[in-house]
Design a protein around this motif. Structure first.
Motif, PDB file in Angstrom:
ATOM      1  N   ALA A  42     -11.322 -27.665 -41.112  1.00 44.47           N
ATOM      2  CA  ALA A  42     -12.289 -26.728 -41.873  1.00 44.47           C
ATOM      3  C   ALA A  42     -12.204 -27.216 -42.840  1.00 44.47           C
ATOM      4  O   ALA A  42     -13.420 -26.663 -43.826  1.00 44.47           O
ATOM      5  N   GLY A  43     -11.172 -27.789 -43.723  1.00 45.65           N
ATOM      6  CA  GLY A  43     -11.525 -28.203 -45.066  1.00 45.65           C
ATOM      7  C   GLY A  43     -10.956 -27.945 -46.265  1.00 45.65           C
ATOM      8  O   GLY A  43     -10.939 -27.566 -47.111  1.00 45.65           O
ATOM      9  N   LYS A  44      -9.776 -27.201 -45.705  1.00 42.58           N
ATOM     10  CA  LYS A  44      -8.639 -26.353 -46.845  1.00 42.58           C
ATOM     11  C   LYS A  44      -8.028 -27.754 -47.873  1.00 42.58           C
ATOM     12  O   LYS A  44      -8.288 -27.494 -48.778  1.00 42.58           O
ATOM     13  N   SER A  45      -7.468 -29.252 -47.173  1.00 39.65           N
ATOM     14  CA  SER A  45      -7.004 -30.010 -47.969  1.00 39.65           C
ATOM     15  C   SER A  45      -7.848 -30.127 -48.641  1.00 39.65           C
ATOM     16  O   SER A  45      -7.396 -30.491 -50.058  1.00 39.65           O
ATOM     17  N   THR A  46      -9.440 -30.690 -48.474  1.00 39.34           N
ATOM     18  CA  THR A  46     -10.403 -31.275 -49.193  1.00 39.34           C
ATOM     19  C   THR A  46     -10.652 -30.318 -50.349  1.00 39.34           C
ATOM     20  O   THR A  46     -10.819 -30.770 -51.296  1.00 39.34           O
ATOM     21  N   PHE A  47     -10.352 -28.500 -49.739  1.00 39.94           N
ATOM     22  CA  PHE A  47     -10.658 -27.748 -51.137  1.00 39.94           C
ATOM     23  C   PHE A  47      -9.599 -27.917 -52.237  1.00 39.94           C
ATOM     24  O   PHE A  47     -10.297 -27.861 -54.024  1.00 39.94           O
TER      25      PHE A  47
ATOM     26  N   TYR B 250      -2.150 -28.338 -60.819  1.00 41.50           N
ATOM     27  CA  TYR B 250      -0.816 -29.402 -59.922  1.00 41.50           C
ATOM     28  C   TYR B 250      -1.014 -28.188 -58.684  1.00 41.50           C
ATOM     29  O   TYR B 250      -0.747 -27.031 -57.937  1.00 41.50           O
ATOM     30  N   MET B 251      -0.869 -29.797 -58.240  1.00 47.08           N
ATOM     31  CA  MET B 251      -1.103 -29.958 -56.364  1.00 47.08           C
ATOM     32  C   MET B 251       0.320 -30.486 -55.585  1.00 47.08           C
ATOM     33  O   MET B 251       0.260 -31.436 -55.944  1.00 47.08           O
ATOM     34  N   VAL B 252       1.358 -29.398 -54.937  1.00 49.57           N
ATOM     35  CA  VAL B 252       2.137 -29.952 -53.678  1.00 49.57           C
ATOM     36  C   VAL B 252       1.243 -30.608 -52.550  1.00 49.57           C
ATOM     37  O   VAL B 252       1.034 -29.470 -51.890  1.00 49.57           O
ATOM     38  N   MET B 253       1.385 -31.925 -52.407  1.00 47.78           N
ATOM     39  CA  MET B 253      -0.166 -32.280 -51.350  1.00 47.78           C
ATOM     40  C   MET B 253       0.999 -31.882 -49.845  1.00 47.78           C
ATOM     41  O   MET B 253       2.371 -32.011 -49.582  1.00 47.78           O
ATOM     42  N   GLN B 254      -0.281 -31.852 -48.773  1.00 53.79           N
ATOM     43  CA  GLN B 254       0.951 -31.943 -47.399  1.00 53.79           C
ATOM     44  C   GLN B 254       1.579 -32.893 -47.212  1.00 53.79           C
ATOM     45  O   GLN B 254       2.954 -32.710 -46.214  1.00 53.79           O
ATOM     46  N   ASP B 255       1.116 -34.441 -47.315  1.00 52.41           N
ATOM     47  CA  ASP B 255       2.306 -35.134 -47.161  1.00 52.41           C
ATOM     48  C   ASP B 255       2.704 -36.147 -48.623  1.00 52.41           C
ATOM     49  O   ASP B 255       2.394 -36.259 -49.630  1.00 52.41           O
ATOM     50  N   VAL B 256       4.123 -35.260 -48.504  1.00 50.50           N
ATOM     51  CA  VAL B 256       4.685 -35.080 -50.324  1.00 50.50           C
ATOM     52  C   VAL B 256       5.209 -36.662 -50.563  1.00 50.50           C
ATOM     53  O   VAL B 256       5.436 -37.030 -51.823  1.00 50.50           O
ATOM     54  N   ASN B 257       5.055 -37.504 -49.766  1.00 50.94           N
ATOM     55  CA  ASN B 257       4.990 -39.081 -49.942  1.00 50.94           C
ATOM     56  C   ASN B 257       5.055 -39.753 -50.601  1.00 50.94           C
ATOM     57  O   ASN B 257       5.023 -40.619 -51.665  1.00 50.94           O
ATOM     58  N   HIS B 258       3.350 -39.238 -50.916  1.00 56.34           N
ATOM     59  CA  HIS B 258       2.694 -40.002 -51.748  1.00 56.34           C
ATOM     60  C   HIS B 258       2.927 -39.167 -53.287  1.00 56.34           C
ATOM     61  O   HIS B 258       1.917 -39.699 -54.107  1.00 56.34           O
ATOM     62  N   GLN B 259       4.021 -38.369 -53.404  1.00 61.57           N
ATOM     63  CA  GLN B 259       4.396 -37.956 -54.928  1.00 61.57           C
ATOM     64  C   GLN B 259       5.290 -37.939 -56.068  1.00 61.57           C
ATOM     65  O   GLN B 259       5.819 -37.292 -55.805  1.00 61.57           O
ATOM     66  N   LEU B 260       6.134 -38.699 -55.244  1.00 63.81           N
ATOM     67  CA  LEU B 260       7.082 -38.185 -54.751  1.00 63.81           C
ATOM     68  C   LEU B 260       7.851 -40.489 -55.762  1.00 63.81           C
ATOM     69  O   LEU B 260       7.450 -41.485 -54.816  1.00 63.81           O
ATOM     70  N   PHE B 261       8.051 -40.412 -56.960  1.00 66.23           N
ATOM     71  CA  PHE B 261       7.627 -41.529 -57.906  1.00 66.23           C
ATOM     72  C   PHE B 261       9.216 -42.238 -58.155  1.00 66.23           C
ATOM     73  O   PHE B 261       9.004 -43.134 -58.277  1.00 66.23           O
TER      74      PHE B 261
ATOM     75  N   LEU C 221      -1.232 -23.342 -59.221  1.00 62.20           N
ATOM     76  CA  LEU C 221      -0.882 -24.001 -58.407  1.00 62.20           C
ATOM     77  C   LEU C 221      -1.128 -23.938 -56.999  1.00 62.20           C
ATOM     78  O   LEU C 221      -1.207 -23.421 -56.358  1.00 62.20           O
ATOM     79  N   LEU C 222      -0.896 -25.221 -56.766  1.00 63.97           N
ATOM     80  CA  LEU C 222      -1.642 -25.365 -55.369  1.00 63.97           C
ATOM     81  C   LEU C 222      -0.416 -25.994 -54.932  1.00 63.97           C
ATOM     82  O   LEU C 222      -0.160 -26.789 -54.867  1.00 63.97           O
ATOM     83  N   PHE C 223      -0.719 -25.162 -52.929  1.00 61.57           N
ATOM     84  CA  PHE C 223       0.278 -26.003 -52.556  1.00 61.57           C
ATOM     85  C   PHE C 223      -0.151 -26.187 -50.382  1.00 61.57           C
ATOM     86  O   PHE C 223      -0.673 -25.513 -50.333  1.00 61.57           O
ATOM     87  N   ASP C 224       0.049 -27.228 -50.457  1.00 63.14           N
ATOM     88  CA  ASP C 224      -0.943 -27.584 -49.430  1.00 63.14           C
ATOM     89  C   ASP C 224       0.323 -27.867 -48.113  1.00 63.14           C
ATOM     90  O   ASP C 224       0.560 -28.516 -47.716  1.00 63.14           O
ATOM     91  N   GLU C 225       0.373 -26.737 -47.019  1.00 62.92           N
ATOM     92  CA  GLU C 225       0.845 -26.755 -46.063  1.00 62.92           C
ATOM     93  C   GLU C 225       2.568 -26.764 -46.644  1.00 62.92           C
ATOM     94  O   GLU C 225       3.566 -27.784 -46.383  1.00 62.92           O
ATOM     95  N   PRO C 226       3.344 -25.897 -47.947  1.00 63.17           N
ATOM     96  CA  PRO C 226       4.229 -25.982 -49.015  1.00 63.17           C
ATOM     97  C   PRO C 226       5.829 -25.699 -47.292  1.00 63.17           C
ATOM     98  O   PRO C 226       6.651 -26.432 -47.465  1.00 63.17           O
ATOM     99  N   THR C 227       5.320 -25.091 -46.627  1.00 58.80           N
ATOM    100  CA  THR C 227       6.760 -24.758 -45.507  1.00 58.80           C
ATOM    101  C   THR C 227       6.855 -25.760 -44.132  1.00 58.80           C
ATOM    102  O   THR C 227       7.418 -25.281 -43.084  1.00 58.80           O
ATOM    103  N   SER C 228       5.869 -26.849 -44.552  1.00 51.17           N
ATOM    104  CA  SER C 228       5.659 -27.803 -42.984  1.00 51.17           C
ATOM    105  C   SER C 228       7.180 -28.322 -42.857  1.00 51.17           C
ATOM    106  O   SER C 228       7.629 -29.202 -44.417  1.00 51.17           O
TER     107      SER C 228
END
Length: 497
Positions: free
Chosen positions: A326-331, A363-374, A435-442
């Motif tokens: 539907a465009g949630k992550s893109t939003f 600040y956004m917590v992505m759906q795939d958190v591997n992209h933001q662990l550095f 603060l933006l959270f994309d599927e934080p309980t996944s």
């Protein structure tokens, strides 16, 4: 037959995660559910069965694992490909092609099947899983749920005897979960042996033959289907498990009423608001010579996201819902400034913000958190997000989210749920206004889902504007004051919960 006997396993470089004296027998054609808290050992068991342990994930292993009369320790991974198929928690990690058709047939091509057999299997899988609408598409343009369907298809095309699913519903909407349930049922009817590691339990209660509960790397309880279905809500909470039966209001909301065509009145009467303006975005490349053409309201029907104006309440938690795609992550990406071609503007406290200014506010917590662990440790990851390092506050956040003891652990050595909590810690430490959270309980169990819900409420009480994209009705009931439904990149309705 799968036989795990007296297995002890310790990941290299980790003192906490692993298995301790685990024994488990799985009969041919049996459907097994592995459940328990994040990091309890569910994924480790699946890695033993598909051979990733010890051939990919290194560590100290004792005991024996036999799959279809093969000693896993002595069998190469390529020899297991036609026997065990795995759908991982993050389907992107198993993609090799760039388009859906190529991905579905990749495995069959890789093992050298004749072209006619490859085409036959592809047609059979597409028909069985109802994937016609996803053919001839770029994998990069699919939603999380759509990627999960393609991952299931690519595994199914290999026709393995054993199928492993690791958190298969974590990124799926209500409708897609129903479709996944039908896929598992068809596999079961075809005599497949199925092992599912999962936190969402309600959709599996009629499919599983046996439920295995793990705690701290040990099997502490087993139930058959009837015993499991008869567990009370109180008993499930004692084990830290999510509900088996969902309340009627969840079924009405997520089962169809939420997306019904009836009109909904938008409630925008709140005093303080964040106003979003000119959010227009498309993934289609634009033709330009010297300067990129600015997106406007004209021809907005061609946009992936088209939101001319939207008011969001400050100091509250807004749940962002909608179907997969539907465009949630893109939003969320547009709102926090990650999509540079999106001309979005924010009005906050009589200040108009655009461009790089948005990056400082959000600040956004992505759906795939591997992209933001550095970094190389959980503590360093949290400290990295702070404007000025505060080790005491960082350790407090880490403890609040149940990660005490993992401060010095490399984030990539954590389970999926633990990675998710590490990223949430970093978001809390960043102290941004939005603060933006994309599927934080996944990938989170019931106890940690409640902790995350409580933290989101606390953030709102401190004046933060929180937007959480979710398919979890339990999370909405825990923390959301408002609901915003997105459909085809447009706001369908905005209302109080």
């Amino acid at each position: 037959m799968i036989e795990i006997k007296n297995v002890d396993f310790q990941y290299k470089g980790s003192e906490e995660a692993g298995l301790h004296d685990v024994s488990l027998s799985i009969k041919d054609g049996e459907t097994i559910l592995l459940c328990g808290a994040s990091g309890c050992g569910k994924t480790t068991i699946t890695r033993l069965i598909n051979g990733l342990i010890p051939h990919y994930y290194k560590g100290e292993l004792s005991g024996s694992v036999t799959v279809s009369d093969r000693d896993i320790a002595q069998t190469e991974l390529y020899d297991l490909a036609s026997v065990v198929g795995t759908v991982f928690q993050n389907p992107r990690s198993q993609f090799f092609a760039v388009d859906t058709d190529g991905e579905i047939t990749f495995g069959t091509e890789n093992i050298g099947l004749p072209p006619a057999e490859i085409c036959r299997r592809k047609a059979e899988v597409v028909n069985e899983l109802e994937l016609e609408a996803l053919l001839e598409k770029s994998l990069f343009a699919l939603s999380g749920g759509e990627k999960q369907k393609i991952a299931c298809a690519s595994v199914s095309a290999l026709m393995p005897e054993i199928i492993i699913l690791d958190e298969p519903s974590s990124n799926l909407d209500w409708k897609a979960i129903g479709e996944l349930k039908n896929v598992i049922r068809k596999w079961k009817e075809n005599g497949k042996t199925i092992i599912i590691s999962e936190h969402r339990l309600w959709y599996l209660k009629d499919l599983v033959d046996r439920v295995v509960f793990l705690e701290n790397g040990k099997i502490v309880h087993e139930w058959n289907k009837n015993e499991f279905s008869s567990l009370t809500s109180e008993e499930l909470q004692q084990y830290g498990l999510r509900p088996i039966k969902l309340e009627e209001k969840y079924i009405r909301e997520f089962g169809g009423e939420m997306f019904s065509p009836e009109s909904r009145s938008s409630d925008t009467t709140f005093e303080k608001a964040v106003t979003i303006r000119d959010m227009y975005f498309t993934y289609k490349p634009q033709k330009y010579v010297l300067f990129r053409k600015k997106l406007t309201a004209e021809s907005s029907d061609k946009y992936t996201i088209s939101i001319p104006k939207l008011r969001l309440p400050q100091g509250s938690v807004t749940g962002l819902i909608g179907r997969n795609g539907a465009g949630k992550s893109t939003f969320l990406r547009c709102l926090c400034g990650l999509e540079k071609s999106c001309p979005v503007k924010l009005d906050i406290d009589n200040e108009s913000i655009s461009g790089k200014g948005i990056l400082k506010k959000c600040y956004m917590v992505m759906q795939d958190v591997n992209h933001q662990l550095f970094t190389d440790s959980v503590e360093a990851e949290v400290l990295l997000s702070m404007k000025s390092e505060d080790k005491e506050y960082a350790d407090k956040l880490i403890a609040e989210l149940g990660l005490a003891g993992f401060e010095n652990t490399h984030p990539m050595a954590l389970s999926g749920g633990q990675k998710q909590r590490t990223a949430i810690c970093s978001a809390l430490a960043a102290n941004a206004e939005i603060l933006l959270f994309d599927e934080p309980t996944s990938g989170l169990d019931h106890r940690h889902m409640k902790i995350v819900g409580g933290l989101l409420r606390k953030l709102a009480e401190r004046g933060k504007t929180v937007i959480v994209s979710t398919h979890d009705p339990e999370l909405i009931s825990l923390c959301c004051q408002y609901l915003m439904c997105l459909e085809n990149g447009r706001i369908k309705y905005f209302r109080k919960v």
